[in-house]
Design a protein around this motif. Structure first.
Motif, PDB file in Angstrom:
ATOM      1  N   VAL A  67       1.144  -1.348   0.138  1.00  0.00           N
ATOM      2  CA  VAL A  67      -0.018  -0.080   0.207  1.00  0.00           C
ATOM      3  C   VAL A  67       0.898   0.906   0.304  1.00  0.00           C
ATOM      4  CG1 VAL A  67      -1.821   1.099   1.161  1.00  0.00           C
ATOM      5  CG2 VAL A  67      -2.271  -0.602   1.142  1.00  0.00           C
ATOM      6  N   LYS A  68       2.002   1.228   0.459  1.00  0.00           N
ATOM      7  CA  LYS A  68       2.996   2.627   1.091  1.00  0.00           C
ATOM      8  C   LYS A  68       2.934   2.644  -0.432  1.00  0.00           C
ATOM      9  CE  LYS A  68       5.643   1.521   3.980  1.00  0.00           C
ATOM     10  NZ  LYS A  68       6.294   1.118   5.347  1.00  0.00           N
ATOM     11  N   ALA A  69       3.770   1.774  -1.173  1.00  0.00           N
ATOM     12  CA  ALA A  69       4.628   2.032  -2.360  1.00  0.00           C
ATOM     13  C   ALA A  69       3.233   2.166  -3.650  1.00  0.00           C
ATOM     14  CB  ALA A  69       4.829   0.431  -3.611  1.00  0.00           C
ATOM     15  N   ASP A 100       0.589  -2.513  10.865  1.00  0.00           N
ATOM     16  CA  ASP A 100       1.009  -3.824  10.356  1.00  0.00           C
ATOM     17  C   ASP A 100      -0.568  -4.373  10.038  1.00  0.00           C
ATOM     18  OD1 ASP A 100       3.595  -3.820  10.888  1.00  0.00           O
ATOM     19  OD2 ASP A 100       3.254  -4.571  12.795  1.00  0.00           O
ATOM     20  N   ARG A 101      -1.760  -3.458  11.212  1.00  0.00           N
ATOM     21  CA  ARG A 101      -3.650  -3.870  11.433  1.00  0.00           C
ATOM     22  C   ARG A 101      -3.963  -3.400  10.070  1.00  0.00           C
ATOM     23  NH1 ARG A 101      -5.320  -2.118  17.182  1.00  0.00           N
ATOM     24  NH2 ARG A 101      -6.355  -3.773  16.343  1.00  0.00           N
ATOM     25  N   GLY A 102      -4.105  -2.057   9.427  1.00  0.00           N
ATOM     26  CA  GLY A 102      -4.118  -1.846   8.442  1.00  0.00           C
ATOM     27  C   GLY A 102      -4.583  -0.488   7.794  1.00  0.00           C
ATOM     28  N   GLY A 103      -4.881   0.419   7.380  1.00  0.00           N
ATOM     29  CA  GLY A 103      -4.614   1.638   7.435  1.00  0.00           C
ATOM     30  C   GLY A 103      -5.259   2.489   6.513  1.00  0.00           C
ATOM     31  N   ILE A 104      -4.846   4.135   6.063  1.00  0.00           N
ATOM     32  CA  ILE A 104      -5.811   5.217   5.943  1.00  0.00           C
ATOM     33  C   ILE A 104      -5.476   4.899   3.730  1.00  0.00           C
ATOM     34  CG2 ILE A 104      -7.244   5.059   7.836  1.00  0.00           C
ATOM     35  CD1 ILE A 104      -5.510   8.301   8.292  1.00  0.00           C
ATOM     36  N   VAL A 105      -6.287   6.255   3.288  1.00  0.00           N
ATOM     37  CA  VAL A 105      -5.718   6.932   1.990  1.00  0.00           C
ATOM     38  C   VAL A 105      -6.461   8.031   2.073  1.00  0.00           C
ATOM     39  CG1 VAL A 105      -5.601   6.769  -0.003  1.00  0.00           C
ATOM     40  CG2 VAL A 105      -5.010   4.514   0.754  1.00  0.00           C
ATOM     41  N   LEU A 106      -6.145   9.224   1.836  1.00  0.00           N
ATOM     42  CA  LEU A 106      -6.841  10.264   2.093  1.00  0.00           C
ATOM     43  C   LEU A 106      -7.059  11.227   1.079  1.00  0.00           C
ATOM     44  CD1 LEU A 106      -6.909  10.750   6.166  1.00  0.00           C
ATOM     45  CD2 LEU A 106      -8.975  10.370   4.827  1.00  0.00           C
ATOM     46  N   LEU A 112      -9.995   6.119   1.418  1.00  0.00           N
ATOM     47  CA  LEU A 112      -9.893   3.614   2.526  1.00  0.00           C
ATOM     48  C   LEU A 112      -9.598   3.793   3.160  1.00  0.00           C
ATOM     49  CD1 LEU A 112      -7.730   2.724  -0.654  1.00  0.00           C
ATOM     50  CD2 LEU A 112     -10.735   2.322  -0.909  1.00  0.00           C
ATOM     51  N   ARG A 113     -10.711   2.926   3.878  1.00  0.00           N
ATOM     52  CA  ARG A 113     -10.335   2.110   5.539  1.00  0.00           C
ATOM     53  C   ARG A 113      -9.287   0.872   4.906  1.00  0.00           C
ATOM     54  NH1 ARG A 113     -10.505   6.947   4.869  1.00  0.00           N
ATOM     55  NH2 ARG A 113     -11.745   8.359   6.145  1.00  0.00           N
ATOM     56  N   GLY A 271     -12.798  -6.280   4.147  1.00  0.00           N
ATOM     57  CA  GLY A 271     -11.747  -5.300   4.403  1.00  0.00           C
ATOM     58  C   GLY A 271     -10.810  -4.410   3.735  1.00  0.00           C
ATOM     59  N   VAL A 272     -11.919  -3.958   3.602  1.00  0.00           N
ATOM     60  CA  VAL A 272     -12.087  -2.593   2.679  1.00  0.00           C
ATOM     61  C   VAL A 272     -13.141  -1.427   3.203  1.00  0.00           C
ATOM     62  CG1 VAL A 272     -11.185  -0.573   1.037  1.00  0.00           C
ATOM     63  CG2 VAL A 272     -10.250  -2.880   1.323  1.00  0.00           C
ATOM     64  N   ILE A 273     -13.175  -0.685   3.592  1.00  0.00           N
ATOM     65  CA  ILE A 273     -14.479   0.549   3.561  1.00  0.00           C
ATOM     66  C   ILE A 273     -13.838   1.964   1.937  1.00  0.00           C
ATOM     67  CG2 ILE A 273     -15.938   2.337   4.633  1.00  0.00           C
ATOM     68  CD1 ILE A 273     -15.056   0.369   7.165  1.00  0.00           C
ATOM     69  N   GLN A 274     -14.383   1.692   0.651  1.00  0.00           N
ATOM     70  CA  GLN A 274     -14.582   2.745   0.236  1.00  0.00           C
ATOM     71  C   GLN A 274     -15.489   3.683  -0.144  1.00  0.00           C
ATOM     72  OE1 GLN A 274     -11.894   1.710  -3.188  1.00  0.00           O
ATOM     73  NE2 GLN A 274     -13.628   2.385  -4.932  1.00  0.00           N
ATOM     74  N   ILE A 275     -15.189   5.777  -0.105  1.00  0.00           N
ATOM     75  CA  ILE A 275     -15.490   6.471   0.002  1.00  0.00           C
ATOM     76  C   ILE A 275     -15.292   7.291  -0.749  1.00  0.00           C
ATOM     77  CG2 ILE A 275     -16.234   7.729   2.143  1.00  0.00           C
ATOM     78  CD1 ILE A 275     -14.686   6.714   3.701  1.00  0.00           C
ATOM     79  N   HIS A 276     -16.771   7.892  -1.905  1.00  0.00           N
ATOM     80  CA  HIS A 276     -16.504   8.579  -2.603  1.00  0.00           C
ATOM     81  C   HIS A 276     -17.370  10.136  -1.841  1.00  0.00           C
ATOM     82  CE1 HIS A 276     -17.879  10.748  -6.078  1.00  0.00           C
ATOM     83  NE2 HIS A 276     -18.966  10.868  -5.526  1.00  0.00           N
ATOM     84  N   THR A 277     -16.591  10.697  -1.807  1.00  0.00           N
ATOM     85  CA  THR A 277     -17.022  12.277  -1.501  1.00  0.00           C
ATOM     86  C   THR A 277     -17.449  13.472  -2.855  1.00  0.00           C
ATOM     87  OG1 THR A 277     -15.867  12.351   0.524  1.00  0.00           O
ATOM     88  CG2 THR A 277     -16.589  15.086   0.057  1.00  0.00           C
ATOM     89  N   GLY A 278     -18.129  14.278  -2.398  1.00  0.00           N
ATOM     90  CA  GLY A 278     -18.846  15.019  -4.239  1.00  0.00           C
ATOM     91  C   GLY A 278     -20.022  15.201  -4.919  1.00  0.00           C
TER      92      GLY A 278
END
Length: 364
Positions: A67-69, A100-106, A112-113, A271-278
């Motif tokens: 994910v970091k890449a 190690d447990r998960g992450g967020i993308v903002l 994403l969560r 495994g994931v929550i995906q979000i649309h804003t707009g």
């Protein structure tokens, strides 16, 4: 909450599975991968893994590093779905934070969560289309259910994409994958049945609910009180929640499109929550599906899967925050919607007006 009884799926060799897929596609050429998997009583991960070495590469499970890449590859399309709803967004992986447990993308577009406990298998997949070869990274849960997919686009930096795939190539590249499936459910002993709830339980929930300071406090509150989400919504009906028609989500999309209102649409799986804003603009109904078909956001929601819908109000330091939440017949959350907002901002007046209009239409 329920826990599955895990057993291994009936074993088919990759060659046997490929033969069955060819036969099925010949008879029904328009089937999607998820439909093929259901018809063959296998997981979608098995359909992908049967091609390892033939256009598919197995990837390692260094999830945080993967994910970091992803910001390096530039623009992509990400897809997250559950049984009843598909959420697709185009954008870039920016503002990535992982553990190690998960992450967020903002990123404003890819939001994403991530929960790594439900990331079990990953593959780089190539597919021959009329427009050329399509590349994707596909991630699956332990039972072989698709969790998240990342598709290359014309704007993707393919050198970086291929370098990422090479860096995460797994040591073993044999075809096939071992997955588990859930046969039946057993009650979670930590969760009491709704018949066991007392007036004191309702009073405690209302008291705890009144003390919420942030919407992120909601799930920990449910876990602490050992409550399922729909059960909690039912217990505080008339105080913090209002049941509305299952068609309310479709109606909310239409009203938001008519008004140009910016909203937030969340689609979860384990495994994931995906979000649309707009905003949402192009709303199309096709058979049982309601679709948002905008240039950088697509949503496909199977309307006849919606069994329950609730308007939910939670207090916060910024004032009440209102959501529209939909569930299937098993009380599993399909999707939920808010008015667009950031922490520190009050809820949009236009969103509150939209919700009030839904309540009036439903006779509430």
């Amino acid at each position: 909450m329920t826990v599955g009884l895990n057993v291994e799926m009936a074993v088919r060799t990759p060659a046997e599975l490929q033969a069955a897929v060819v036969e099925l596609k010949t008879a029904e050429p328009n089937l999607r991968a998820r439909d093929i998997a259901q018809k063959l009583d296998v997981s979608e991960a098995e359909l992908v893994a049967m091609r390892v070495g033939d256009g598919v590469t197995r990837l390692d499970t260094k999830w945080a590093e993967l994910v970091k890449a992803l910001p390096l590859v530039g623009e992509v399309m990400v897809l997250t779905r559950n049984e009843h709803c598909v959420h697709e967004k185009t954008g870039t992986f920016n503002k990535v934070r992982v553990s190690d447990r998960g992450g967020i993308v903002l990123d404003p577009e890819i939001d994403l969560r991530i929960f790594f406990s439900h990331w079990a298998h990953a593959f780089h997949v190539t597919e021959a289309l009329e427009s050329g070869v399509r590349h994707s990274i596909q991630i699956f849960d332990h039972d072989g259910t698709a969790v998240h997919k990342i598709y290359a686009r014309p704007e993707t930096d393919m050198k970086s994409f291929e370098a990422l795939v090479g860096a995460h190539r797994a040591v073993g590249q044999g075809a096939g994958v071992e997955v588990t499936r859930h046969l039946g459910t057993a009650p979670d002993p930590k969760i009491r049945s709704s018949e066991e709830r007392t007036e004191a339980d309702v009073a405690e929930l209302k008291q705890r609910w009144s003390q919420i300071k942030d919407t992120h406090d909601f799930f920990p509150m449910l876990a602490d009180l050992k409550l399922e989400r729909v059960e909690a919504l039912t217990m505080v009906e008339g105080t913090y929640t209002t049941p509305v028609a299952p068609s309310s989500f479709k109606r909310a999309l239409e009203l938001a499109a008519d008004d140009g209102l910016e909203i937030m649409i969340f689609v979860p799986n384990p495994g994931v929550i995906q979000i649309h804003t707009g905003p949402v603009k192009n709303i199309k109904e096709m058979g049982p599906w309601i679709n948002v078909l905008d240039p950088r956001f697509n949503l496909h929601l199977k309307m006849d899967s919606i069994a329950k819908a609730w308007i939910v109000r939670k207090p916060s330091v910024d004032g009440d925050v209102t959501s529209l939440e939909i569930f299937d017949a098993d009380d599993q959350q399909i999707a939920f919607m808010f008015g667009a907002r950031k922490p520190g901002d009050p809820e949009l007046t236009a969103w509150r007006a939209l919700v009030a209009a839904l309540e009036v239409e439903c006779g509430r």
